[in-house]
Design a protein around this motif. Sequence first.
Motif, PDB file in Angstrom:
ATOM      1  N   LYS A   1       2.568   0.792  -1.655  1.00  0.00           N
ATOM      2  CA  LYS A   1       1.245   1.145  -2.172  1.00  0.00           C
ATOM      3  C   LYS A   1       0.674   2.304  -1.356  1.00  0.00           C
ATOM      4  N   ALA A   2      -0.308   2.971  -1.922  1.00  0.00           N
ATOM      5  CA  ALA A   2      -1.023   4.044  -1.235  1.00  0.00           C
ATOM      6  C   ALA A   2      -2.422   3.549  -0.889  1.00  0.00           C
ATOM      7  N   TYR A   3      -2.887   3.873   0.317  1.00  0.00           N
ATOM      8  CA  TYR A   3      -4.166   3.372   0.801  1.00  0.00           C
ATOM      9  C   TYR A   3      -5.034   4.519   1.298  1.00  0.00           C
TER      10      TYR A   3
ATOM     11  N   ASP B   1     -11.795  10.687   5.422  1.00  0.00           N
ATOM     12  CA  ASP B   1     -10.800   9.899   4.698  1.00  0.00           C
ATOM     13  C   ASP B   1      -9.434  10.081   5.353  1.00  0.00           C
ATOM     14  N   ILE B   2      -8.758   8.970   5.603  1.00  0.00           N
ATOM     15  CA  ILE B   2      -7.381   8.993   6.082  1.00  0.00           C
ATOM     16  C   ILE B   2      -6.511   8.341   5.018  1.00  0.00           C
ATOM     17  N   TYR B   3      -5.402   8.994   4.684  1.00  0.00           N
ATOM     18  CA  TYR B   3      -4.526   8.543   3.602  1.00  0.00           C
ATOM     19  C   TYR B   3      -3.254   7.960   4.204  1.00  0.00           C
ATOM     20  N   ILE B   4      -2.983   6.707   3.862  1.00  0.00           N
ATOM     21  CA  ILE B   4      -1.818   6.011   4.407  1.00  0.00           C
ATOM     22  C   ILE B   4      -0.862   5.714   3.263  1.00  0.00           C
ATOM     23  N   GLN B   5       0.248   6.422   3.206  1.00  0.00           N
ATOM     24  CA  GLN B   5       1.246   6.226   2.168  1.00  0.00           C
ATOM     25  C   GLN B   5       2.539   6.898   2.599  1.00  0.00           C
ATOM     26  N   ARG B   6       3.647   6.528   1.958  1.00  0.00           N
ATOM     27  CA  ARG B   6       4.932   7.024   2.446  1.00  0.00           C
ATOM     28  C   ARG B   6       5.280   8.419   1.947  1.00  0.00           C
TER      29      ARG B   6
ATOM     30  N   LEU C   1      -1.340   9.886   7.038  1.00  0.00           N
ATOM     31  CA  LEU C   1      -0.591   9.059   7.983  1.00  0.00           C
ATOM     32  C   LEU C   1       0.584   8.444   7.231  1.00  0.00           C
ATOM     33  N   PRO C   2       1.813   8.914   7.463  1.00  0.00           N
ATOM     34  CA  PRO C   2       2.965   8.424   6.697  1.00  0.00           C
ATOM     35  C   PRO C   2       3.250   6.945   6.948  1.00  0.00           C
ATOM     36  N   ALA C   3       3.452   6.210   5.857  1.00  0.00           N
ATOM     37  CA  ALA C   3       3.788   4.793   5.929  1.00  0.00           C
ATOM     38  C   ALA C   3       5.299   4.627   6.087  1.00  0.00           C
ATOM     39  N   PRO C   4       5.764   3.441   6.486  1.00  0.00           N
ATOM     40  CA  PRO C   4       7.208   3.208   6.554  1.00  0.00           C
ATOM     41  C   PRO C   4       7.870   3.412   5.196  1.00  0.00           C
ATOM     42  N   ALA C   5       9.163   3.593   5.207  1.00  0.00           N
ATOM     43  CA  ALA C   5       9.899   3.818   3.963  1.00  0.00           C
ATOM     44  C   ALA C   5       9.890   2.585   3.070  1.00  0.00           C
ATOM     45  N   SER C   6       9.787   1.401   3.670  1.00  0.00           N
ATOM     46  CA  SER C   6       9.793   0.170   2.876  1.00  0.00           C
ATOM     47  C   SER C   6       9.195  -0.966   3.690  1.00  0.00           C
ATOM     48  N   GLY C   7       8.819  -2.025   2.984  1.00  0.00           N
ATOM     49  CA  GLY C   7       8.387  -3.251   3.635  1.00  0.00           C
ATOM     50  C   GLY C   7       6.921  -3.303   4.017  1.00  0.00           C
ATOM     51  N   PRO C   8       6.487  -4.442   4.553  1.00  0.00           N
ATOM     52  CA  PRO C   8       5.113  -4.601   5.030  1.00  0.00           C
ATOM     53  C   PRO C   8       4.837  -3.679   6.214  1.00  0.00           C
ATOM     54  N   MET C   9       3.554  -3.493   6.496  1.00  0.00           N
ATOM     55  CA  MET C   9       3.191  -2.623   7.621  1.00  0.00           C
ATOM     56  C   MET C   9       1.901  -3.124   8.260  1.00  0.00           C
ATOM     57  N   ALA C  10       1.576  -2.542   9.402  1.00  0.00           N
ATOM     58  CA  ALA C  10       0.368  -2.902  10.145  1.00  0.00           C
ATOM     59  C   ALA C  10      -0.307  -1.637  10.634  1.00  0.00           C
ATOM     60  N   LEU C  11      -1.622  -1.685  10.734  1.00  0.00           N
ATOM     61  CA  LEU C  11      -2.416  -0.560  11.236  1.00  0.00           C
ATOM     62  C   LEU C  11      -3.111  -0.967  12.532  1.00  0.00           C
ATOM     63  N   ASN C  12      -3.140  -0.042  13.484  1.00  0.00           N
ATOM     64  CA  ASN C  12      -3.762  -0.303  14.772  1.00  0.00           C
ATOM     65  C   ASN C  12      -4.653   0.865  15.170  1.00  0.00           C
ATOM     66  N   MET C  13      -5.968   0.614  15.252  1.00  0.00           N
ATOM     67  CA  MET C  13      -6.901   1.594  15.808  1.00  0.00           C
ATOM     68  C   MET C  13      -6.903   1.452  17.324  1.00  0.00           C
ATOM     69  N   ARG C  14      -7.167   2.554  18.012  1.00  0.00           N
ATOM     70  CA  ARG C  14      -7.388   2.523  19.451  1.00  0.00           C
ATOM     71  C   ARG C  14      -8.630   3.357  19.746  1.00  0.00           C
TER      72      ARG C  14
END
Length: 455
Positions: free
Chosen positions: A350-352, A404-409, A421-434
Amino acid sequence: MLAFTVFAFGTAAQPQPQDSSAAYPALQRAAAQAFVFGYPLVLMDETRKATVGNQFNRINHLRQFPDHTFRRVVRPNVDTLYSTIWFNLREGPQVIQLPDSDGRYYVMPLYDAWTNVFASIGSRTTGGGPQTVLIAGPDWQGDVPDGMDFRRSPTHLAWAIARVDTPGGDDLPAAHAFQNGMSVQSLAAHLAGEKAATALENTGAAEAGNPKTRVDDLGVEAFFNRLAQLMADNPPAAADGPVLEGALATVGVAAGAPFSASSFTPSQMKAMQQAIDRTRKQLMGVADRIPKNDCFWAGMPGGATLGSYGTRYPLRAYVAMAGLGAVGPEDALYPNTTQDTAGGRLTSDKAYILHFEADQVPPVNAFWSLTVYNENLYLADNPIDRYAVGSRDDLVFNADGSLDIYIQRTSPDGVPQANWLPAPASGPMALNMRLYWPKARALSGTWDMPGVQVR
């Protein structure tokens, strides 16, 4: 909330009646509690072995950011360079010397062997000027020389992790120069005017294997033996008395004493191993019990405070397992999520979009970043080798000041590529702010993280 009761060690969780280990529920509960209690200490020592082996009291520089091949710790940081020191304070007090940072942000928390931060050095607390810090173990008695900032570790094994701010690229030589100005040596050598030993250059692990995996592979006897051995030099806190007299005594673990497997039947040993294996899996479930905001971000003010754990043993073990070396909230906040605004699992198919209103951009004195990880909490390979975006990047803000930050592969069309922000090629993922050196508004809870929206 985050007490031993978060784990289901009741009858329903026990093996089936035909398994003789079902006859030992009390022993299983004790083994599980002893494992949760001791896990951070054993993992700390295994991490030390993997990074520097037995080269204690030497500074160790990491000169580059990790990439998707890095497996030494989960949730690796791509914001800062690291300079670390593993202390063996049985050898005597050690002197850290730090150069003028020339305005560069850095933080150097000091951890005891149980992963608690017992002091923090750096821009926020001690400033950016030159400084000399004396670190001593729990038993040292002596005079602190003039001009030294004294810090006492509760344990003989201790760890310093300096995080040095750099965006990389052309700034790396200056960041390396700051690292090169750091040194550590014994108090005796310092007073004698001797030159500090040269730094270790971290070109690879001192011992092969991922520290977490190596601890996971320890059986009951090896784990409890290691725990008992380490406790001799790294005494538990006074508040740990009840678990020492309860769970650890039940399974025969005492500081400095060998664990005696012969004191238990094979069936009892099997029962304890089953409890530990089950508990190891359940520990990751602690994340589901940490308070989250309305948009499913954990790690917000008012949630589970990191860096100093007291008797919150499951939280301490979970943080060690999921991100060894967390600092206290005044130095950094770590909002993290695996869910979108509807509560659905974040997944790379998915794209976020993560939208910050103008007054919602993370409030920090240093800088902030957003990193994406795969389902195993490692960096994911991607076409542009970008693992994080943040305030030091050339992000493009909207006309009204929002972001706006775009998270997708795949690269999003019609939007600023700096905000992708490129997402992994497949599978679930996690986001971490610092959020490094968060402002009062972030620490007080008046600022909040927005939800991750499906595009």
